[in-house]
Design an enzyme around this catalytic site. Structure first.
Site, PDB file in Angstrom:
ATOM      1  N   CYS A  74      30.808  65.923  42.514  1.00 12.99           N
ATOM      2  CA  CYS A  74      31.829  65.099  43.024  1.00 12.99           C
ATOM      3  C   CYS A  74      32.820  66.215  43.542  1.00 12.99           C
ATOM      4  CB  CYS A  74      32.527  64.083  42.167  1.00 12.99           C
ATOM      5  SG  CYS A  74      33.784  62.806  42.884  1.00 12.99           S
ATOM      6  N   TYR A 119      41.271  36.593  40.270  1.00 18.58           N
ATOM      7  CA  TYR A 119      41.951  35.819  41.377  1.00 18.58           C
ATOM      8  C   TYR A 119      41.667  34.515  41.580  1.00 18.58           C
ATOM      9  CZ  TYR A 119      43.305  40.652  41.870  1.00 18.58           C
ATOM     10  OH  TYR A 119      43.684  41.981  41.792  1.00 18.58           O
ATOM     11  N   ASN A 120      40.555  33.901  40.706  1.00 17.48           N
ATOM     12  CA  ASN A 120      39.798  32.712  40.773  1.00 17.48           C
ATOM     13  C   ASN A 120      39.345  32.780  42.069  1.00 17.48           C
ATOM     14  OD1 ASN A 120      42.477  32.067  38.656  1.00 17.48           O
ATOM     15  ND2 ASN A 120      40.147  31.728  37.972  1.00 17.48           N
ATOM     16  N   GLU A 127      36.855  42.234  46.718  1.00 15.68           N
ATOM     17  CA  GLU A 127      35.803  41.773  45.546  1.00 15.68           C
ATOM     18  C   GLU A 127      34.951  42.865  45.349  1.00 15.68           C
ATOM     19  OE1 GLU A 127      35.896  37.191  46.113  1.00 15.68           O
ATOM     20  OE2 GLU A 127      35.243  38.362  47.802  1.00 15.68           O
TER      21      GLU A 127
END
Length: 478
Positions: free
Chosen positions: A123, A373-374, A449
């Site tokens: 990395c 966050y439903n 998401e």
């Protein structure tokens, strides 16, 4: 071995000197309008406009409110994490403690350990950052010539660094004993605990860097990623954050609806208390573990020779992840999570030897595990706990950890194959991650998401490695 698809690493030289490549796929430049170039953002995978909707404001708020925040311009990792401000707060506090607050290890050693850990996954983004920080806090420039230039005590970390990065289930109390009882080069328990947390933190952060396609920073005096762009026609992110735009089409929408339906069915089964027997639950775990052998990155990537600037910090560079159980080989026993839990065992050990670290680690794990966050794609008011738990437990599964009270049949119901490929790649060999993999899973979901998935990956991977290391330390102490 560094790998990347040919398209993604074309133009890699344009991102030198800060880092060589943010990931296999990270050097793909964003598309440009005929008359105006879209400013390059912090990620090769996520449109800059979507990040900047929240990024700079969230970062500025964090810098004003957090005791441990780093001064100056936010880096690209922080900009992407700022899509989830609650998590960013806990992450920033933990990283500040590891690098800046008084502790058992000198500050230059901490940054060098970060370099050693990041190098296991090639990395360059993190290596470059911590090389600069190492010098800034008074580190010996000779050490940056390679691992052979550092004190023997620090070199002795190589074996446990290698194992924690790639096959943490192989860590034993004998490895711990070797570090704690080597005469003038021995480590104290407090020093070793901080070193182990640093190693696992940066192994996992490398996963996040590759998984989100983090790009190296530009000119610190005028980073274009901090200027809100006016996206050219046809190049804006779609309203629902679909990374493929309309190309996902009805198939992508149907995938979302199918996932919602499967979640509904599983929730109804739970309400009806249709619980499988312990034997059946164990069989389902073993089946999932075996099937994970078949989940691997596609072969449409080119092998690149690792850079000497990375290899100088690595011993045994060919050592990498190997599936926990392979056909025809004797596998180590499965790690039963109930026998050595974070809550009852790992946390208490760290709390005793590294109190501030234990508290902040626990907070970070809790924040990411409960973060919701439903929402799922275009749906709101959704209970996502079942999906989040499936992702977390699948990550632990590929590292050989089983939860007796979890039905692993849910993993196959909730995680599509393309998501499993992405999760396993980012968690186990993140340097192989490509933009194609990122785009291929959850095609109608928001980018935020997908970043949320990467936060779960980061923390679940870190906790898995920590559990193996802390169990070995506990066995040594008893």
């Amino acid at each position: 071995m560094i790998v990347a698809d040919a398209e993604s690493c074309a133009g890699i030289q344009s991102y030198i000197p800060y880092a060589q490549c943010g990931g296999a796929g990270a050097a793909e430049e964003q598309k440009v309008a005929p008359a105006r170039r879209l400013p390059r953002g912090p990620s090769a995978f996520i449109p800059v406009a979507e990040i900047l909707q929240q990024g700079p404001e969230a970062i500025e708020e964090q810098q004003l409110s957090l005791e441990f925040s780093a001064p100056g311009r936010p880096d690209n990792v922080m900009l992407v994490m700022s899509l989830h401000p609650d998590y960013l707060s806990s992450f920033w506090k933990m990283q500040g403690l590891l690098l800046r607050v008084d502790g058992p290890l000198p500050c230059p050693w901490r940054h060098y350990i970060a370099i050693m850990a990041s190098a296991r996954h090639q990395c360059s983004y993190l290596i470059s950052f911590h090389m600069a920080e190492f010098l800034q806090v008074g580190g010996d420039p000779e050490w940056l010539l390679g691992i052979h230039r550092v004190p023997q005590k620090l070199r002795n970390l190589n074996e446990i660094n290698k194992l924690l990065a790639h096959r943490p289930w192989l860590v034993t109390k004998e490895h711990i004993e070797a570090l704690l009882t080597t005469g003038e080069h021995s480590w104290s328990l407090a020093e070793l605990i901080q070193a182990v947390v640093l190693l696992t933190h940066y192994h996992s952060l490398a996963s996040f860097v590759f998984g989100c396609g983090i790009l190296p920073e530009g000119d610190p005096e005028g980073n274009p990623s901090l200027q809100v762009p006016s996206p050219p026609s046809g190049q804006s992110s779609p309203p629902n954050g679909d990374p493929l735009g309309s190309s996902g089409g009805f198939d992508a929408v149907r995938e979302v609806e199918a996932l919602m339906e499967r979640m509904k069915v599983l929730q109804e089964c739970q309400l009806q208390e249709e619980v499988a027997s312990q034997e059946e639950m164990e069989n389902r775990f073993e089946l999932e573990k075996s099937e994970s052998l078949l989940v691997a990155p596609t072969s449409d990537i080119l092998e690149l020779t690792p850079s000497p600037d990375v290899l100088c910090f690595v011993e045994d560079p060919t050592f990498g992840y190997e599936d926990f159980t392979r056909r025809g080989t004797q596998a180590p026993p499965t790690f039963r999570a109930q026998d050595y839990t974070w809550e009852d065992h790992g946390y208490s050990l760290i709390q005793r030897l590294y109190p501030e670290g234990g508290q902040l680690l626990d907070e970070k794990f809790q924040v990411v595990y409960t973060l919701t966050y439903n929402t799922i794609a275009m749906h709101s008011g959704v209970d996502t706990s079942m999906l989040r738990r499936a992702i977390w437990n699948y990550i632990h599964c590929v590292f050989g950890i089983r939860y007796d009270d979890y039905d692993y049949g849910e993993v196959n119901q909730l995680l599509e194959r393309s998501l499993k490929v992405y999760i396993k790649t980012v968690a186990c060999y993140p340097e192989k991650t490509t933009k194609r993999m990122y785009n291929h899973f959850w095609r109608h979901f928001r980018h935020s998401e997908k970043v949320h998935v990467n936060l779960l990956l980061l923390e679940a991977r870190m906790q898995a490695a920590l559990l193996y290391a802390l169990r070995a330390i506990t066995r040594y102490m008893t």
